[in-house]
Design an enzyme around this catalytic site. Structure first.
Site, PDB file in Angstrom:
ATOM      1  CG  ASN A 206      -0.456  -0.067   2.500  1.00 29.11           C
ATOM      2  OD1 ASN A 206       0.678  -0.523   2.671  1.00 29.11           O
ATOM      3  ND2 ASN A 206      -1.190   0.372   3.499  1.00 29.11           N
TER       4      ASN A 206
ATOM      5  CB  CYS B 131      -2.631   0.411   8.583  1.00 29.70           C
ATOM      6  SG  CYS B 131      -1.107   1.336   8.501  1.00 29.70           S
TER       7      CYS B 131
ATOM      8  CE  LYS C 106       6.182 -12.223   1.151  1.00 30.19           C
ATOM      9  NZ  LYS C 106       5.933 -11.613  -0.122  1.00 30.19           N
TER      10      LYS C 106
ATOM     11  CD  GLU D 287       4.444  -0.730  13.232  1.00 33.99           C
ATOM     12  OE1 GLU D 287       3.288  -0.300  13.414  1.00 33.99           O
ATOM     13  OE2 GLU D 287       5.408  -0.394  13.929  1.00 33.99           O
ATOM     14  CG  LEU D 288      -0.116  -6.605  12.639  1.00 29.89           C
ATOM     15  CD1 LEU D 288      -0.586  -7.760  13.482  1.00 29.89           C
ATOM     16  CD2 LEU D 288       0.687  -7.081  11.431  1.00 29.89           C
TER      17      LEU D 288
HETATM   18  P1  NDP Z   1      -1.087  -9.301   3.509  1.00 28.00           P
HETATM   19  O1  NDP Z   1      -0.883  -9.128   4.935  1.00 28.00           O
HETATM   20  O2  NDP Z   1      -1.475 -10.642   3.018  1.00 28.00           O
HETATM   21  O3  NDP Z   1       0.261  -8.871   2.727  1.00 28.00           O
HETATM   22  C1  NDP Z   1       1.282  -8.076   3.292  1.00 28.00           C
HETATM   23  C2  NDP Z   1       2.605  -8.816   3.173  1.00 28.00           C
HETATM   24  O4  NDP Z   1       2.575  -9.988   3.986  1.00 28.00           O
HETATM   25  C3  NDP Z   1       2.904  -9.311   1.754  1.00 28.00           C
HETATM   26  O5  NDP Z   1       4.299  -9.235   1.538  1.00 28.00           O
HETATM   27  C4  NDP Z   1       2.448 -10.753   1.813  1.00 28.00           C
HETATM   28  O6  NDP Z   1       3.051 -11.546   0.831  1.00 28.00           O
HETATM   29  C5  NDP Z   1       2.911 -11.132   3.192  1.00 28.00           C
HETATM   30  N1  NDP Z   1       2.266 -12.270   3.815  1.00 28.00           N
HETATM   31  C6  NDP Z   1       0.954 -12.543   3.898  1.00 28.00           C
HETATM   32  N2  NDP Z   1       0.737 -13.665   4.625  1.00 28.00           N
HETATM   33  C7  NDP Z   1       1.947 -14.119   4.998  1.00 28.00           C
HETATM   34  C8  NDP Z   1       2.389 -15.237   5.756  1.00 28.00           C
HETATM   35  N3  NDP Z   1       1.540 -16.112   6.267  1.00 28.00           N
HETATM   36  N4  NDP Z   1       3.719 -15.377   5.945  1.00 28.00           N
HETATM   37  C9  NDP Z   1       4.588 -14.493   5.438  1.00 28.00           C
HETATM   38  N5  NDP Z   1       4.235 -13.435   4.712  1.00 28.00           N
HETATM   39  C10 NDP Z   1       2.924 -13.233   4.495  1.00 28.00           C
HETATM   40  O7  NDP Z   1      -2.101  -8.256   3.003  1.00 28.00           O
HETATM   41  P2  NDP Z   1      -2.986  -8.311   1.682  1.00 28.00           P
HETATM   42  O8  NDP Z   1      -2.194  -7.736   0.588  1.00 28.00           O
HETATM   43  O9  NDP Z   1      -3.577  -9.635   1.379  1.00 28.00           O
HETATM   44  O10 NDP Z   1      -4.140  -7.356   2.139  1.00 28.00           O
HETATM   45  C11 NDP Z   1      -5.126  -7.922   2.988  1.00 28.00           C
HETATM   46  C12 NDP Z   1      -5.453  -7.032   4.150  1.00 28.00           C
HETATM   47  O11 NDP Z   1      -4.294  -6.758   4.927  1.00 28.00           O
HETATM   48  C13 NDP Z   1      -5.949  -5.688   3.766  1.00 28.00           C
HETATM   49  O12 NDP Z   1      -7.284  -5.736   3.404  1.00 28.00           O
HETATM   50  C14 NDP Z   1      -5.685  -4.922   5.043  1.00 28.00           C
HETATM   51  O13 NDP Z   1      -6.678  -5.204   5.961  1.00 28.00           O
HETATM   52  C15 NDP Z   1      -4.397  -5.494   5.543  1.00 28.00           C
HETATM   53  N6  NDP Z   1      -3.217  -4.693   5.192  1.00 28.00           N
HETATM   54  C16 NDP Z   1      -2.755  -3.811   6.106  1.00 28.00           C
HETATM   55  C17 NDP Z   1      -1.665  -3.034   5.810  1.00 28.00           C
HETATM   56  C18 NDP Z   1      -1.124  -2.066   6.784  1.00 28.00           C
HETATM   57  O14 NDP Z   1      -0.586  -1.030   6.384  1.00 28.00           O
HETATM   58  N7  NDP Z   1      -1.171  -2.346   8.068  1.00 28.00           N
HETATM   59  C19 NDP Z   1      -1.004  -3.099   4.509  1.00 28.00           C
HETATM   60  C20 NDP Z   1      -1.552  -4.088   3.622  1.00 28.00           C
HETATM   61  C21 NDP Z   1      -2.616  -4.847   3.983  1.00 28.00           C
HETATM   62  P3  NDP Z   1       2.384 -11.778  -0.627  1.00 28.00           P
HETATM   63  O15 NDP Z   1       2.195 -10.451  -1.247  1.00 28.00           O
HETATM   64  O16 NDP Z   1       3.413 -12.573  -1.334  1.00 28.00           O
HETATM   65  O17 NDP Z   1       1.114 -12.505  -0.401  1.00 28.00           O
END
Ligand code: NDP
Length: 452
Positions: free
Chosen positions: A129, A260, A152, A226-227
């Site tokens: 994002n 977020c 990653k 940072e979720l």
């Molecule tokens: P994800 O959390 O899936 O993706 C963020 C990162 O985490 C990516 O690099 C992803 O890899 C990686 N990832 C996901 N699951 C795992 C795992 N089990 N082990 C290791 N790495 C992992 O977010 P999404 O892109 O699917 O978005 C989904 C939701 O996440 C959004 O709707 C929002 O609610 C939240 N989000 C929050 C953010 C914030 O700024 N706090 C930012 C982005 C999302 P890969 O891309 O390869 O799947």
């Protein structure tokens, strides 16, 4: 295997990136570890000088990187360029003030001090994002304190991921100070387990964070999370009405409404609720939606088609649970992932969907009768990232701020990160801090040295 990057505005394939093999990953991890041994011993003045060069390059390449960000995740160009410039500001801030954040601290009344030292290569799992800022706000202080990082990045922004690695080398970093690992999330456990990795940091969904934290925790490795968030935006009747409406729109819909720390739940004091709702809906209907490369656009497409599908599912569930649709509510046709700027009201607090994070252009409006009720409703969430309080009464604003369960509360302003101030959450939004002094010290060994 290879990763594909698609332009969310046009749906076109814009890049293909080959995944690293196991032997390449092994070489890169060893390089990161070897570089940590030497980088951590370089004088801090040299590490600061590197950050200044990084800031200079970010500034001179802001337009180029901004266009790259737009092509991969679709936010308006001005905001993408702003993200790169903010990263430059972050690098400059830590180059100047960072050394003081990690200076030795004498413990009064004892012959001892705390020295802040690096801990080794840090594994970062990063989201799409804010593809430059999220990564650099973690890398910059980590590099200043003498750590190296292995990242990653999200699958959909591999062009940005590669560009960041090149940028850091161009700024004169040794190979291995920053490593871009092109790997699928299923290979993250092997990196977390690797004994050369000292700690892990995740920015992303609560699900991703918890999964990584579980694996790191089992090995006793430090984690920073940072979720997501579902930030409350509380408006009292004595607030600066026009400013509150304007900032409500900015907070919810900036960054293509995928942030977020966006305000997601709006709590309006009952006596002004009707007027606020009318003004807010009118402003939302005027948001220019369209091609993010055009200067007039304020809301571009969602980053991926599945994210738009999730937003539609949430809006449908909200309406089925009793919410009133005041604006938007459906995808915009065409090849991109566009979704209308949407406003919902009257959603029952106990509807399951009301407890979810809406990572898209949907605002949920609620009303409250008393200060106590506003606090209870704001805290009635699994999340605890940021919160906003609007009131013309400073004592009340501070009183409410002190009782909100969040990592940051902004009074009469919208929540945003600033390199000078710590950033992070509580509850389901994670733990640990980035940025500011706390962020600089987060991934260090606070070592006690006692002289007898
Ligand atoms: P994800 O959390 O899936 O993706 C963020 C990162 O985490 C990516 O690099 C992803 O890899 C990686 N990832 C996901 N699951 C795992 C795992 N089990 N082990 C290791 N790495 C992992 O977010 P999404 O892109 O699917 O978005 C989904 C939701 O996440 C959004 O709707 C929002 O609610 C939240 N989000 C929050 C953010 C914030 O700024 N706090 C930012 C982005 C999302 P890969 O891309 O390869 O799947």
């Amino acid at each position: 295997m290879s990763f594909q990057s698609y332009n969310p505005t046009t749906g076109e394939l814009i890049g293909t990136y080959e995944e690293h093999s196991d032997s390449e990953v092994e070489r890169l991890l060893q390089q990161s570890h070897d570089t940590w041994k030497s980088w951590s011993k370089t004088p801090i003045e040299d590490r600061s000088a590197f950050l200044i060069r990084l800031a200079d390059l970010l500034e001179s390449r802001a337009e180029e990187y901004g266009a790259l960000i737009v092509s991969e995740m679709g936010k308006p160009l001005a905001e993408a360029v702003g993200e790169v410039k903010k990263s430059a500001f972050g690098a400059r801030h830590f180059a100047g003030d960072g050394p003081a954040y990690i200076a030795d601290e004498a413990i009064p009344g004892t012959p001892s001090k705390i020295v802040y030292q690096s801990i080794g290569p840090i594994f970062g799992v990063m989201p799409w994002n804010l593809p430059f800022w999220q990564v650099l706000r973690f890398f910059i202080p980590a590099a200043l304190v003498g750590n190296t990082v292995v990242v990653k990045h999200a699958e959909s922004v591999q062009g940005s991921a590669a560009a960041i690695e090149k940028l850091i080398l161009d700024a004169g970093a040794p190979a291995g100070l920053y490593t871009n690992l092109v790997i699928d999330r299923r290979r993250a456990p092997q990196i977390i387990r690797d004994p050369r990795i000292a700690a892990v940091t995740v920015t992303g969904s609560t699900q991703a964070g918890r999964s990584v934290a579980e694996q790191a925790g089992a090995l006793g490795k430090k984690v920073v999370l940072e979720l997501g968030g579902s930030d409350p935006f509380i408006v009292f009747a004595d607030a600066d009405f026009d400013k509150a409406v304007q900032m409500a729109v900015v907070s919810r819909y900036s960054n293509n409404a995928q942030s977020c720390i966006a305000a997601k739940r709006f709590f309006i004091e009952e006596s002004i609720a009707e007027r606020f709702t009318a003004a807010f809906v009118e402003a939302v209907k005027k948001i220019p939606v369209g091609d993010p490369m055009k200067s007039e656009t304020k809301l571009g497409p969602l980053a991926r088609r599945d994210i738009r599908d999730t937003v539609q599912r949430q809006v449908d569930e909200a309406i089925a649970a009793g919410a009133k649709l005041l604006a938007g509510g459906k995808p915009i046709g065409g090849p991109g992932n566009f979704y209308e700027a949407t406003v919902l009201s009257n959603l029952p607090h106990d509807a399951p969907v009301a407890r979810e994070e809406f990572f898209g252009p949907v605002a949920m409006l609620f009303t409250f009768k008393s200060e106590e009720e506003a606090i209870d409703l704001a805290n009635d969430t699994e999340y605890g990232l940021g919160a906003t309080v609007w009131s013309g009464n400073p004592e009340r604003a501070e009183r409410v701020a002190s009782r909100i369960e969040a990592g940051a509360v902004f009074i009469n302003d919208f929540v945003r990160s600033d390199p000078r101030a710590p950033f992070g959450g509580v509850k389901g939004s994670g733990f640990g801090r980035e940025l500011g002094g706390l962020g600089a010290r987060e991934l260090t060994n606070a070592k006690l040295v006692w002289k007898g």
